[in-house]
Design a protein around this motif. Structure first.
Motif, PDB file in Angstrom:
ATOM      1  N   ASP A  68     -48.040   5.400  27.648  1.00 59.19           N
ATOM      2  CA  ASP A  68     -46.827   6.227  27.590  1.00 59.19           C
ATOM      3  C   ASP A  68     -46.659   6.882  26.221  1.00 59.19           C
ATOM      4  O   ASP A  68     -46.425   8.088  26.120  1.00 59.19           O
ATOM      5  CB  ASP A  68     -45.597   5.354  27.859  1.00 59.19           C
ATOM      6  CG  ASP A  68     -45.056   5.558  29.260  1.00 59.19           C
ATOM      7  OD1 ASP A  68     -45.464   6.515  29.935  1.00 59.19           O
ATOM      8  OD2 ASP A  68     -44.214   4.752  29.667  1.00 59.19           O
ATOM      9  N   ARG A  72     -46.960  11.012  25.475  1.00 59.73           N
ATOM     10  CA  ARG A  72     -45.819  11.745  24.922  1.00 59.73           C
ATOM     11  C   ARG A  72     -46.142  12.319  23.545  1.00 59.73           C
ATOM     12  O   ARG A  72     -45.798  13.467  23.243  1.00 59.73           O
ATOM     13  CB  ARG A  72     -44.605  10.821  24.835  1.00 59.73           C
ATOM     14  CG  ARG A  72     -44.083  10.370  26.182  1.00 59.73           C
ATOM     15  CD  ARG A  72     -42.977   9.337  26.011  1.00 59.73           C
ATOM     16  NE  ARG A  72     -42.613   8.743  27.269  1.00 59.73           N
ATOM     17  CZ  ARG A  72     -41.738   9.251  28.120  1.00 59.73           C
ATOM     18  NH1 ARG A  72     -41.138  10.393  27.828  1.00 59.73           N
ATOM     19  NH2 ARG A  72     -41.451   8.645  29.255  1.00 59.73           N
ATOM     20  N   GLN A  73     -46.800  11.526  22.711  1.00 59.83           N
ATOM     21  CA  GLN A  73     -47.110  11.991  21.360  1.00 59.83           C
ATOM     22  C   GLN A  73     -48.013  13.210  21.384  1.00 59.83           C
ATOM     23  O   GLN A  73     -47.747  14.223  20.719  1.00 59.83           O
ATOM     24  CB  GLN A  73     -47.781  10.870  20.557  1.00 59.83           C
ATOM     25  CG  GLN A  73     -48.192  11.291  19.139  1.00 59.83           C
ATOM     26  CD  GLN A  73     -48.958  10.202  18.411  1.00 59.83           C
ATOM     27  OE1 GLN A  73     -48.830   9.016  18.737  1.00 59.83           O
ATOM     28  NE2 GLN A  73     -49.760  10.591  17.439  1.00 59.83           N
ATOM     29  N   ALA A  75     -48.602  15.338  23.838  1.00 59.39           N
ATOM     30  CA  ALA A  75     -47.988  16.488  24.493  1.00 59.39           C
ATOM     31  C   ALA A  75     -46.925  17.135  23.610  1.00 59.39           C
ATOM     32  O   ALA A  75     -46.905  18.367  23.451  1.00 59.39           O
ATOM     33  CB  ALA A  75     -47.372  16.062  25.824  1.00 59.39           C
ATOM     34  N   LEU A  76     -46.050  16.338  23.040  1.00 56.76           N
ATOM     35  CA  LEU A  76     -44.973  16.910  22.222  1.00 56.76           C
ATOM     36  C   LEU A  76     -45.514  17.540  20.952  1.00 56.76           C
ATOM     37  O   LEU A  76     -45.042  18.592  20.512  1.00 56.76           O
ATOM     38  CB  LEU A  76     -43.949  15.823  21.902  1.00 56.76           C
ATOM     39  CG  LEU A  76     -43.156  15.309  23.114  1.00 56.76           C
ATOM     40  CD1 LEU A  76     -42.252  14.149  22.706  1.00 56.76           C
ATOM     41  CD2 LEU A  76     -42.340  16.427  23.742  1.00 56.76           C
ATOM     42  N   ASP A  80     -44.772  21.520  21.344  1.00 55.69           N
ATOM     43  CA  ASP A  80     -43.433  21.680  20.779  1.00 55.69           C
ATOM     44  C   ASP A  80     -43.152  23.140  20.415  1.00 55.69           C
ATOM     45  O   ASP A  80     -43.945  23.791  19.730  1.00 55.69           O
ATOM     46  CB  ASP A  80     -43.290  20.807  19.530  1.00 55.69           C
ATOM     47  CG  ASP A  80     -41.883  20.862  18.953  1.00 55.69           C
ATOM     48  OD1 ASP A  80     -40.932  20.786  19.735  1.00 55.69           O
ATOM     49  OD2 ASP A  80     -41.754  20.992  17.717  1.00 55.69           O
ATOM     50  N   VAL A 119     -44.048  11.511  33.847  1.00 56.49           N
ATOM     51  CA  VAL A 119     -43.838  11.311  32.412  1.00 56.49           C
ATOM     52  C   VAL A 119     -43.835  12.644  31.679  1.00 56.49           C
ATOM     53  O   VAL A 119     -42.971  12.919  30.837  1.00 56.49           O
ATOM     54  CB  VAL A 119     -44.920  10.369  31.842  1.00 56.49           C
ATOM     55  CG1 VAL A 119     -44.858  10.335  30.312  1.00 56.49           C
ATOM     56  CG2 VAL A 119     -44.755   8.966  32.406  1.00 56.49           C
ATOM     57  N   LEU A 120     -44.794  13.513  31.993  1.00 52.60           N
ATOM     58  CA  LEU A 120     -44.888  14.801  31.311  1.00 52.60           C
ATOM     59  C   LEU A 120     -43.779  15.760  31.746  1.00 52.60           C
ATOM     60  O   LEU A 120     -43.268  16.537  30.928  1.00 52.60           O
ATOM     61  CB  LEU A 120     -46.260  15.426  31.561  1.00 52.60           C
ATOM     62  CG  LEU A 120     -47.421  14.768  30.792  1.00 52.60           C
ATOM     63  CD1 LEU A 120     -48.761  15.283  31.304  1.00 52.60           C
ATOM     64  CD2 LEU A 120     -47.288  15.037  29.298  1.00 52.60           C
ATOM     65  N   ARG A 122     -40.746  14.976  32.571  1.00 50.29           N
ATOM     66  CA  ARG A 122     -39.525  14.560  31.876  1.00 50.29           C
ATOM     67  C   ARG A 122     -39.571  14.956  30.399  1.00 50.29           C
ATOM     68  O   ARG A 122     -38.546  15.327  29.817  1.00 50.29           O
ATOM     69  CB  ARG A 122     -39.336  13.057  32.006  1.00 50.29           C
ATOM     70  CG  ARG A 122     -38.927  12.602  33.397  1.00 50.29           C
ATOM     71  CD  ARG A 122     -38.721  11.109  33.455  1.00 50.29           C
ATOM     72  NE  ARG A 122     -38.239  10.673  34.758  1.00 50.29           N
ATOM     73  CZ  ARG A 122     -37.986   9.417  35.078  1.00 50.29           C
ATOM     74  NH1 ARG A 122     -38.176   8.448  34.176  1.00 50.29           N
ATOM     75  NH2 ARG A 122     -37.547   9.097  36.285  1.00 50.29           N
ATOM     76  N   ALA A 123     -40.757  14.879  29.810  1.00 53.14           N
ATOM     77  CA  ALA A 123     -40.876  15.192  28.385  1.00 53.14           C
ATOM     78  C   ALA A 123     -40.846  16.686  28.119  1.00 53.14           C
ATOM     79  O   ALA A 123     -40.322  17.124  27.088  1.00 53.14           O
ATOM     80  CB  ALA A 123     -42.168  14.587  27.827  1.00 53.14           C
ATOM     81  N   LEU A 124     -41.392  17.497  29.050  1.00 52.75           N
ATOM     82  CA  LEU A 124     -41.590  18.924  28.784  1.00 52.75           C
ATOM     83  C   LEU A 124     -40.728  19.841  29.644  1.00 52.75           C
ATOM     84  O   LEU A 124     -40.522  21.009  29.286  1.00 52.75           O
ATOM     85  CB  LEU A 124     -43.064  19.281  28.995  1.00 52.75           C
ATOM     86  CG  LEU A 124     -44.070  18.512  28.140  1.00 52.75           C
ATOM     87  CD1 LEU A 124     -45.497  18.807  28.605  1.00 52.75           C
ATOM     88  CD2 LEU A 124     -43.905  18.846  26.665  1.00 52.75           C
TER      89      LEU A 124
END
Length: 321
Positions: A68, A72-73, A75-76, A80, A119-120, A122-124
């Motif tokens: 996880d 997230r690291q 991708a962000l 970003d 997961v992606l 939600r993050a993006l």
């Protein structure tokens, strides 16, 4: 354009507005999940990689917290501040493309059932599409690489991850969700594989096999194909055996589908022309009875041999959108 004033004075200036600027197209996101590492790339519509990021995790861990954090690291850090059309995920294992989850990765227990698309998303906040790496590497070559304009060819990943994707007659033959050929049996009664079977192609044609063979030959640990090639005649038999092992699986693909052209990516690119020629020689010799044209083997682009799956992730977004 200047026009004369009615009183004969200085000409008046006619202001011509600048032409409208076309809005920038949203970019494409690509993520690759490998045992122990997550890689991300920002890609434009021509296939140029604009930005990269990577994060590691412990592949032996049974809990998904490390995965996880790495997903997230990477991708962000990579995406970003960017407007994305979507993200394509290349997975080195069996996946469920409809649900966007991993089914199983033999070497990474934490990835079993892992919901990478959720997961992606939600993050993006963008659409996310997931596919097996072998299927996506074909799309990478088809959209942006050697396979542009071709009706049939095969794309081959080599190194730590082994697999083949086939584009034949204008259609992608690699099945949804997995089956890269790494676990086809090439040696009856061969060494045990991580999948539980014996004699899989993966057991004799990956970096793991090469390192073990080099260590058994007194060359120490951590040897690479490139280093073995540079050593010259002393290690030539080992390099040739590795090329022959790689050709074992490709012969089966040629006999079944006759794609004609095989594009090698990954570690094989480091082997250079001599390694490529050896693979092609064995492939032609062992499939020479076919009525199809003799197969050709070419190397993927030098300098970025591991990008084909990331480019395939970008191609997956284009395919869906």
């Amino acid at each position: 354009m200047a026009a004369l004033a009615p009183d004969g004075g200085r000409p008046r200036l006619r202001l011509v507005p600048d032409p409208p600027v076309a809005p920038a197209r949203p970019l494409l996101g690509a993520v690759e999940v490998l045992p122990g590492q997550v890689r991300a790339a920002l890609v434009d519509h021509s296939g140029k990689l604009l930005r990269r990021a990577a994060a590691g995790f412990d592949p032996a861990a049974r809990e998904a917290a490390g995965v996880d954090a790495a997903v997230r690291q990477a991708a962000l850090e990579c995406f970003d501040g960017c407007e994305l059309t979507g993200v394509g995920v290349a997975a080195a294992g069996l996946v469920d493309p409809e649900r966007g989850t991993f089914i199983e990765v033999n070497d990474v227990p934490a990835l079993r059932g892992y919901p990478v698309a959720e997961v992606l998303r939600r993050a993006l906040g963008v659409p996310v599409y997931v596919e097996h790496r072998a299927r996506l590497q074909v799309l990478g070559d088809r959209w942006f690489g050697v396979g542009r304009g071709l009706r049939s060819f095969a794309s081959v990943s080599t190194g730590e991850v082994l697999g083949v994707g086939v584009f034949f007659g204008g259609e992608l033959l690699a099945p949804h969700g997995g089956r890269s050929g790494a676990h086809m049996t090439v040696l009856a009664g061969g060494e045990p594989c991580t999948c539980g079977a014996r004699g899989c192609w993966k057991t004799v044609a990956t970096t793991r096999w090469l390192r073990r063979r080099a260590q058994a030959g007194g060359l120490g640990t951590g040897m690479t194909l490139e280093a073995l090639v540079r050593r010259g005649d002393g290690t030539r038999p080992m390099v040739e055996e590795y090329a022959d092992n790689l050709a074992l699986g490709l012969v089966n693909i040629q006999q079944l589908f006759a794609p004609g052209l095989f594009v090698l990516h990954g570690e094989a690119v480091e082997g250079g022309e001599g390694f490529r020629a050896r693979v092609e020689e064995r492939l032609r010799r062992d499939s020479g009875w076919s009525t199809a044209a003799p197969p050709r083997v070419v190397l993927g682009e030098a300098g970025r041999p591991d990008d084909v799956a990331l480019l395939g992730g970008a191609g997956l977004v284009l395919t869906h959108r």
